[in-house]
Design a protein around this motif. Sequence first.
Motif, PDB file in Angstrom:
ATOM      1  N   ARG A 105      39.534  35.980  38.355  1.00  0.00           N
ATOM      2  CA  ARG A 105      40.147  35.109  39.365  1.00  0.00           C
ATOM      3  C   ARG A 105      39.265  33.889  39.605  1.00  0.00           C
ATOM      4  N   CYS A 106      39.833  32.725  39.307  1.00  0.00           N
ATOM      5  CA  CYS A 106      39.118  31.455  39.484  1.00  0.00           C
ATOM      6  C   CYS A 106      39.939  30.512  40.353  1.00  0.00           C
ATOM      7  N   PHE A 107      40.569  31.022  41.372  1.00  0.00           N
ATOM      8  CA  PHE A 107      41.370  30.194  42.277  1.00  0.00           C
ATOM      9  C   PHE A 107      41.207  30.696  43.708  1.00  0.00           C
ATOM     10  N   ASP A 108      41.371  29.785  44.671  1.00  0.00           N
ATOM     11  CA  ASP A 108      41.359  30.123  46.097  1.00  0.00           C
ATOM     12  C   ASP A 108      42.796  30.253  46.580  1.00  0.00           C
ATOM     13  N   ASP A 109      43.060  31.302  47.341  1.00  0.00           N
ATOM     14  CA  ASP A 109      44.372  31.480  47.969  1.00  0.00           C
ATOM     15  C   ASP A 109      44.215  32.505  49.079  1.00  0.00           C
ATOM     16  N   GLU A 110      44.252  32.016  50.323  1.00  0.00           N
ATOM     17  CA  GLU A 110      44.020  32.914  51.459  1.00  0.00           C
ATOM     18  C   GLU A 110      45.136  33.940  51.624  1.00  0.00           C
ATOM     19  N   ASN A 111      46.268  33.711  50.963  1.00  0.00           N
ATOM     20  CA  ASN A 111      47.380  34.663  51.055  1.00  0.00           C
ATOM     21  C   ASN A 111      47.244  35.831  50.079  1.00  0.00           C
ATOM     22  N   ILE A 112      46.303  35.712  49.132  1.00  0.00           N
ATOM     23  CA  ILE A 112      46.076  36.797  48.177  1.00  0.00           C
ATOM     24  C   ILE A 112      44.663  37.312  48.394  1.00  0.00           C
ATOM     25  N   THR A 113      44.559  38.483  48.982  1.00  0.00           N
ATOM     26  CA  THR A 113      43.240  39.015  49.318  1.00  0.00           C
ATOM     27  C   THR A 113      42.492  39.446  48.064  1.00  0.00           C
ATOM     28  N   HIS A 114      41.184  39.273  48.096  1.00  0.00           N
ATOM     29  CA  HIS A 114      40.336  39.739  47.003  1.00  0.00           C
ATOM     30  C   HIS A 114      39.747  41.082  47.406  1.00  0.00           C
ATOM     31  N   VAL A 115      39.679  41.997  46.465  1.00  0.00           N
ATOM     32  CA  VAL A 115      39.204  43.350  46.750  1.00  0.00           C
ATOM     33  C   VAL A 115      37.782  43.345  47.315  1.00  0.00           C
ATOM     34  N   ASP A 116      36.978  42.321  46.986  1.00  0.00           N
ATOM     35  CA  ASP A 116      35.618  42.229  47.515  1.00  0.00           C
ATOM     36  C   ASP A 116      35.443  41.106  48.532  1.00  0.00           C
ATOM     37  N   GLY A 117      36.551  40.539  48.987  1.00  0.00           N
ATOM     38  CA  GLY A 117      36.509  39.607  50.112  1.00  0.00           C
ATOM     39  C   GLY A 117      36.279  38.149  49.785  1.00  0.00           C
ATOM     40  N   THR A 118      35.568  37.844  48.701  1.00  0.00           N
ATOM     41  CA  THR A 118      35.276  36.448  48.363  1.00  0.00           C
ATOM     42  C   THR A 118      35.588  36.193  46.885  1.00  0.00           C
ATOM     43  N   ILE A 119      35.687  34.910  46.526  1.00  0.00           N
ATOM     44  CA  ILE A 119      35.973  34.547  45.141  1.00  0.00           C
ATOM     45  C   ILE A 119      34.659  34.309  44.397  1.00  0.00           C
ATOM     46  N   ASP A 120      34.378  35.159  43.432  1.00  0.00           N
ATOM     47  CA  ASP A 120      33.157  35.056  42.631  1.00  0.00           C
ATOM     48  C   ASP A 120      33.420  35.691  41.269  1.00  0.00           C
ATOM     49  N   PRO A 121      33.911  34.912  40.293  1.00  0.00           N
ATOM     50  CA  PRO A 121      34.291  35.490  39.000  1.00  0.00           C
ATOM     51  C   PRO A 121      33.131  36.130  38.236  1.00  0.00           C
ATOM     52  N   ILE A 122      31.910  35.623  38.440  1.00  0.00           N
ATOM     53  CA  ILE A 122      30.763  36.211  37.734  1.00  0.00           C
ATOM     54  C   ILE A 122      30.479  37.610  38.274  1.00  0.00           C
ATOM     55  N   ARG A 123      30.516  37.751  39.604  1.00  0.00           N
ATOM     56  CA  ARG A 123      30.339  39.080  40.200  1.00  0.00           C
ATOM     57  C   ARG A 123      31.442  40.036  39.709  1.00  0.00           C
ATOM     58  N   ASP A 124      32.680  39.541  39.694  1.00  0.00           N
ATOM     59  CA  ASP A 124      33.813  40.368  39.251  1.00  0.00           C
ATOM     60  C   ASP A 124      33.624  40.822  37.805  1.00  0.00           C
ATOM     61  N   LYS A 125      33.184  39.895  36.973  1.00  0.00           N
ATOM     62  CA  LYS A 125      32.931  40.220  35.563  1.00  0.00           C
ATOM     63  C   LYS A 125      31.882  41.321  35.455  1.00  0.00           C
ATOM     64  N   GLU A 126      30.820  41.193  36.247  1.00  0.00           N
ATOM     65  CA  GLU A 126      29.722  42.165  36.179  1.00  0.00           C
ATOM     66  C   GLU A 126      30.163  43.548  36.651  1.00  0.00           C
ATOM     67  N   ILE A 127      31.082  43.594  37.618  1.00  0.00           N
ATOM     68  CA  ILE A 127      31.600  44.887  38.094  1.00  0.00           C
ATOM     69  C   ILE A 127      32.328  45.604  36.959  1.00  0.00           C
TER      70      ILE A 127
END
Length: 366
Positions: A105-127
């Motif tokens: 996920r490389c986009f901001d959208d307050e209507n679509i919640t992120h499972v970890d609360g913030t947008i950070d594609p590098i963190r997501d990749k590492e998970i």
Amino acid sequence: MSLKCGIVGLPNVGKSTLFNCLSSAKAQAANFPFCTIEPNVGVLTVPDERLTKLAELVHPGRIVPATCEIVDIAGLVKGASKGEGLGNKFLGNIRETDAIIHVLRCFDDENITHVDGTIDPIRDKEIIDTELQLKDLETIEARLAKDQKAAAAGNKDAKVNVAVLTAYKEVLEKGQNARSVTFESKEEQQAAHDLFLLTAKPVLYVCNVDEAGAKNGNAYSSKVEEVARAEGAEVLIIAGKTEEDIASLETYEDKQMFLDELGLTESGVNRLIKKAYALLNLETFITAGEMEVKAWTYRKGWKAPQCAGVIHTDFEKGFIRAEVIKYADYIQYGSESAVREAGKLGIEGKDYVVQDGDIMHFRFNV
């Protein structure tokens, strides 16, 4: 030869949107069909404009493109390697694929919640990487003890396996993926292949951006590109929402007009299918006749007899020669007979390395 790719990522990153867009890609791929095997599995065609151009000259009964299979694997979460979120089932689905399409996920959208609360594609990749690495370590540790015993008893195959397993174990324990390891000998390469490790599979990182980033990406995708470059991995930028809009249009012409307005030459899903195909060093040779114009998949570097075997094993066993027309020559001269008259038809033997787009006719005798 079939290609099977698994789409992975955290929940709510756009995996299913991408999968749904792929299912609607048929009009953008010159009306080739898409079919669903299961709710989360689709077989779709590899877009290839050369087939359409050849068909305009040959007027065949049908066009048969190459295909690939896409699996939408439900969102992985932390702990998937230990079974969290039905993790084991979905990790099993990944094991069956040839390549991984990792959506970030490389986009901001307050209507679509992120499972970890913030947008950070590098963190997501590492998970996701960590979960797949832990599963691979589990596989390796289960095999290593058994093979070490057999190697100590003098088993040559077990010695090769131990060397491969140990090399993989070292990088995985450092938090690196198995694909970063290369092996020299054919025996080691085969042993590595037979492990079917998740992180040994080739990966394509797909950055799901907003419409503003559809052409050149954004700050989020730039970070992903930097990390992927260090890994030697491929990155593709796609605006999922925009792809949905393109998929909703009725005609091929409307889709092209939309793409032109965005400054894009082809849709993201078309680019994704082509990238996935190339990810495994797959290329296409073509047969062209009145019955059909057909794309055949082969591995880059294969010689003529191996490619003949893709059509039928008898073609490879009884291979005599291959008659080869370069695609550009066929288009220039307009027919096989005109190519022959111009002296542009090549007669090739067993050592000929087939090139992408070659139009082939095999002579054989069994």
